[in-house]
Design an enzyme around this catalytic site. Structure first.
Site, PDB file in Angstrom:
ATOM      1  N   ASP A 172       0.834  -1.204   0.000  1.00  0.00           N
ATOM      2  CA  ASP A 172       0.000   0.000   0.000  1.00  0.00           C
ATOM      3  C   ASP A 172       0.871   1.258   0.000  1.00  0.00           C
ATOM      4  OD1 ASP A 172      -2.424   1.369  -0.106  1.00  0.00           O
ATOM      5  OD2 ASP A 172      -2.669   1.400   2.077  1.00  0.00           O
ATOM      6  N   ILE A 173       1.878   1.264  -0.867  1.00  0.00           N
ATOM      7  CA  ILE A 173       2.714   2.458  -0.998  1.00  0.00           C
ATOM      8  C   ILE A 173       1.909   3.518  -1.731  1.00  0.00           C
ATOM      9  CG2 ILE A 173       4.775   3.414  -2.139  1.00  0.00           C
ATOM     10  CD1 ILE A 173       5.404   1.746   0.348  1.00  0.00           C
TER      11      ILE A 173
END
Length: 177
Positions: free
Chosen positions: A55-56
């Site tokens: 979930d960058i």
């Protein structure tokens, strides 16, 4: 604590990278590259320890007032040797930043995080996400089938080499990232 797992983080005074992008519109190429390098350094440490972030996005990048960059929110991270598929009908991650394989509900690996760093770099350089739409499904389909507008359309001063690195990180096929 027994079967309960938790993550403890330091308190970081500053802003998220998303806040900085919203304030400035675009970030200069040299600064954006330095931020991307720091994100990649943090991910390298996580990946070497078998952790895929998944979930960058700019909202999960903390910009300390003294210039330090911190990658936060490992809430949906998984061990690389564990199942990293989505659960049920919900896709894990943020639709504007997730990789094509996440959009398809497939497993994630280090290249999935690299794709998200590419999307984040694109946004830093242009002030906009590469794919947008009326619904999460429309955006996911663009991650699978569309090519983003060239960076230099929005930021003509960005060097070709930087554009190439960014676009390479956003390759649809994980083998080419």
């Amino acid at each position: 604590d027994g079967e309960n797992r938790f993550l403890i983080m330091e308190h970081v005074r500053g802003k998220t990278l998303k806040d900085v992008i919203m304030e400035k519109g675009r970030i200069s190429a040299p600064t954006a590259v330095q931020i991307a390098i720091r994100i990649l350094s943090a991910l390298q440490h996580a990946h070497q320890n078998g952790i895929i972030h998944r979930d960058i996005k700019p909202q999960n990048i903390l910009m300390n007032a003294d210039g330090h960059v911190k990658v936060a929110d490992f809430g949906i991270a998984r061990m690389a040797n564990s199942s990293t598929l989505t659960k049920g009908d919900s896709v894990m991650g943020s639709v504007h930043y997730f990789s094509p394989e996440q959009a398809q509900g497939q497993g994630c690996d280090v290249t999935s995080d690299l794709y998200s760093v590419g999307v984040t770099l694109y946004e830093m350089l242009t002030g906009r996400v590469p794919f947008d739409g009326d619904s999460p499904v429309a955006i996911a389909m663009q991650h699978l089938h569309a090519q983003p507008e060239p960076i230099q359309r929005f930021a003509p001063e960005v060097a070709d080499a930087i554009c190439h690195v960014c676009m390479k990180a956003m390759e649809k096929n994980p083998q080419y990232r």
